[in-house]
Design a protein around this motif. Structure first.
Motif, PDB file in Angstrom:
ATOM      1  N   GLY A 110       0.798  -1.219   0.000  1.00 24.26           N
ATOM      2  CA  GLY A 110       0.000   0.000   0.000  1.00 24.26           C
ATOM      3  C   GLY A 110       0.832   1.270   0.000  1.00 24.26           C
ATOM      4  O   GLY A 110       0.333   2.349  -0.304  1.00 24.26           O
ATOM      5  N   LEU A 111       2.104   1.155   0.326  1.00 24.80           N
ATOM      6  CA  LEU A 111       2.960   2.356   0.284  1.00 24.80           C
ATOM      7  C   LEU A 111       3.329   2.653  -1.165  1.00 24.80           C
ATOM      8  O   LEU A 111       3.347   1.755  -2.021  1.00 24.80           O
ATOM      9  N   THR A 112       3.613   3.912  -1.443  1.00 30.02           N
ATOM     10  CA  THR A 112       4.045   4.251  -2.809  1.00 30.02           C
ATOM     11  C   THR A 112       5.534   3.947  -2.949  1.00 30.02           C
ATOM     12  O   THR A 112       6.254   3.799  -1.951  1.00 30.02           O
ATOM     13  N   HIS A 113       5.953   3.889  -4.205  1.00 30.81           N
ATOM     14  CA  HIS A 113       7.364   3.650  -4.513  1.00 30.81           C
ATOM     15  C   HIS A 113       8.232   4.677  -3.793  1.00 30.81           C
ATOM     16  O   HIS A 113       9.233   4.349  -3.158  1.00 30.81           O
ATOM     17  N   ARG A 114       7.791   5.946  -3.836  1.00 32.43           N
ATOM     18  CA  ARG A 114       8.538   7.038  -3.203  1.00 32.43           C
ATOM     19  C   ARG A 114       8.621   6.833  -1.671  1.00 32.43           C
ATOM     20  O   ARG A 114       9.670   7.017  -1.077  1.00 32.43           O
ATOM     21  N   GLU A 115       7.510   6.428  -1.077  1.00 34.07           N
ATOM     22  CA  GLU A 115       7.509   6.220   0.384  1.00 34.07           C
ATOM     23  C   GLU A 115       8.437   5.061   0.782  1.00 34.07           C
ATOM     24  O   GLU A 115       9.155   5.143   1.778  1.00 34.07           O
ATOM     25  N   LEU A 116       8.390   4.022  -0.062  1.00 30.56           N
ATOM     26  CA  LEU A 116       9.265   2.872   0.213  1.00 30.56           C
ATOM     27  C   LEU A 116      10.729   3.268   0.135  1.00 30.56           C
ATOM     28  O   LEU A 116      11.537   2.912   0.997  1.00 30.56           O
ATOM     29  N   MET A 117      11.054   4.036  -0.916  1.00 34.44           N
ATOM     30  CA  MET A 117      12.435   4.449  -1.124  1.00 34.44           C
ATOM     31  C   MET A 117      12.872   5.397  -0.004  1.00 34.44           C
ATOM     32  O   MET A 117      13.983   5.297   0.498  1.00 34.44           O
ATOM     33  N   ARG A 118      11.976   6.302   0.373  1.00 36.40           N
ATOM     34  CA  ARG A 118      12.312   7.280   1.418  1.00 36.40           C
ATOM     35  C   ARG A 118      12.530   6.556   2.762  1.00 36.40           C
ATOM     36  O   ARG A 118      13.458   6.860   3.505  1.00 36.40           O
ATOM     37  N   ASN A 119      11.656   5.591   3.034  1.00 41.46           N
ATOM     38  CA  ASN A 119      11.764   4.811   4.266  1.00 41.46           C
ATOM     39  C   ASN A 119      13.124   4.093   4.336  1.00 41.46           C
ATOM     40  O   ASN A 119      13.802   4.132   5.367  1.00 41.46           O
ATOM     41  N   ALA A 120      13.495   3.461   3.189  1.00 41.92           N
ATOM     42  CA  ALA A 120      14.778   2.750   3.147  1.00 41.92           C
ATOM     43  C   ALA A 120      15.922   3.737   3.324  1.00 41.92           C
ATOM     44  O   ALA A 120      16.851   3.501   4.111  1.00 41.92           O
ATOM     45  N   TYR A 121      15.822   4.871   2.643  1.00 35.35           N
ATOM     46  CA  TYR A 121      16.890   5.877   2.686  1.00 35.35           C
ATOM     47  C   TYR A 121      17.109   6.368   4.116  1.00 35.35           C
ATOM     48  O   TYR A 121      18.248   6.442   4.592  1.00 35.35           O
ATOM     49  N   SER A 122      16.001   6.667   4.809  1.00 34.55           N
ATOM     50  CA  SER A 122      16.165   7.223   6.154  1.00 34.55           C
ATOM     51  C   SER A 122      16.619   6.168   7.164  1.00 34.55           C
ATOM     52  O   SER A 122      17.144   6.501   8.217  1.00 34.55           O
ATOM     53  N   SER A 123      16.483   4.864   6.827  1.00 32.64           N
ATOM     54  CA  SER A 123      17.012   3.831   7.731  1.00 32.64           C
ATOM     55  C   SER A 123      18.385   3.362   7.271  1.00 32.64           C
ATOM     56  O   SER A 123      18.879   2.338   7.780  1.00 32.64           O
TER      57      SER A 123
END
Ligand SMILES: Nc1nc2c(ncn2[C@@H]2O[C@H](COP(=O)(O)OP(=O)(O)OP(=O)(O)O)[C@@H](O)[C@H]2O)c(=O)[nH]1
Length: 311
Positions: free
Chosen positions: A49-62
């Motif tokens: 349900g997350l967008t591609h951008r949200e997934l990428m941002r989540n990974a980036y910030s972790s």
């Protein structure tokens, strides 16, 4: 029948070592297998349900996901997503923050974006090992085993390049040919092993006395050569004489016998004379000058006659 096949396909996708994900036309994740979710540092349930951008941002910030070549994540993701659906199929390699590598294939079907990531870490490691081995091989092929100096083959390659540069930019270039005097006597008096140590000392002595842009090599036996870019004949002669005099003052102590050996060197110096000159003509003029240095009693430097020979 259809649902049975669907079931099998989903189970297969979970078993595959590849990462697999499907995004809808709004770039929202419809489906991913566990491997794809782990690339983003999430479980499948968290990712859905997350967008591609949200997934990428989540990974980036972790500190997970793909390594990005920008300081500005938002600008980078804008750029990535603007290119994402331009072609029906795109393939590229991405390094992950955890050191692994994925080959990513993006396929656009009916406004859906399918991402398939194949782990190519082993391939990348093999590639890096192969590159390192090739570099090592090239070092070995270009290095004299005894003295660790550049060898004859390396000299000819480098001399060709320096000559071309001198020619193109009309810059001066000199060549110094060095031959240790009475080296046969060193071997005869002190032994071949001591002779080897003298050659090693000689190479170190000259390499330490030269500039970084100069190129020192062992041509063979007790004969060495130096390329002096950006150097006029007069300066090359000054350098050759300075090093010759310093060498004569050195004492070489052999191991383990601790025999004291002193040596001198004869030097022939030639300079690049413009078009028509080659590595071979530079070398043979320096050789002719070296011959005169030996004939004049050794422990001296002679400059080559200009070329083509005057008169
Ligand atoms: N120890 C040792 N000796 C070597 C090596 N390569 C060549 N030589 C010896 O170097 C000596 C060269 O002798 P010659 O060519 O007669 O020259 P020279 O005794 O230096 O005399 P001039 O050059 O005329 O002053 C020979 O005895 C070779 O065996 C090496 O790698 N190690």
């Amino acid at each position: 029948m259809n649902s049975q096949i669907n079931d099998l396909l989903f189970r297969l996708l979970d078993e595959t070592p590849n990462a697999f994900g499907v995004f809808d036309s709004n770039n929202q994740l419809l489906y991913c297998n566990a491997n794809m979710a782990s690339v983003f540092g999430l479980s499948r349930q968290q990712a859905k349900g997350l967008t591609h951008r949200e997934l990428m941002r989540n990974a980036y910030s972790s500190g997970l996901g793909v390594r990005i070549d920008s300081e500005d994540f938002e600008q980078w993701i804008n750029d990535v997503e603007s290119r994402q659906r331009l072609d029906p199929v795109r393939t590229f390699e991405s390094g992950l923050m955890n050191g692994e590598w994925l080959k990513i294939t993006q396929v656009t079907i009916d406004n859906h974006l399918v991402l398939i990531g194949t782990n190519i870490t082993e391939l990348k490691d093999t590639e890096a090992r192969l590159r390192a081995a090739l570099e090592e091989l090239s070092d070995v092929a270009n290095t004299d085993v005894l003295t660790n100096a550049a060898n004859r083959r390396h000299f000819f390659n480098r001399a060709g390049e320096e000559l071309a540069r001198a020619q193109r930019y009309q810059h001066p270039l000199c060549l110094m040919l060095l031959d240790i005097d009475y080296f046969k006597q060193v071997n005869d008096l002190f032994g071949h092993h001591a002779g080897d140590q003298v050659l090693q000392f000689f190479a170190r002595f000259y390499e330490n006395g030269l500039r970084k842009i100069d190129f020192f090599a062992r041509l063979g036996g007790e004969e060495f050569v130096v390329l002096l870019p950006e150097t006029q004949l007069h300066d090359a002669m000054t350098l050759a004489n300075r090093l010759r005099k310093q060498l004569a003052l050195q004492s070489i102590y052999t191991m383990p016998e601790e025999q004291k050996i002193q040596i001198t060197v004869s030097t022939g110096v030639s300079q690049f004379e413009g078009s028509g000159d080659s590595v071979q003509t530079l070398l043979s003029r320096a050789d002719e000058a070296l011959y005169r240095a030996k004939a004049h009693g050794r422990n001296c430097c002679e400059a080559a006659a200009p070329w083509p020979a005057a008169g």
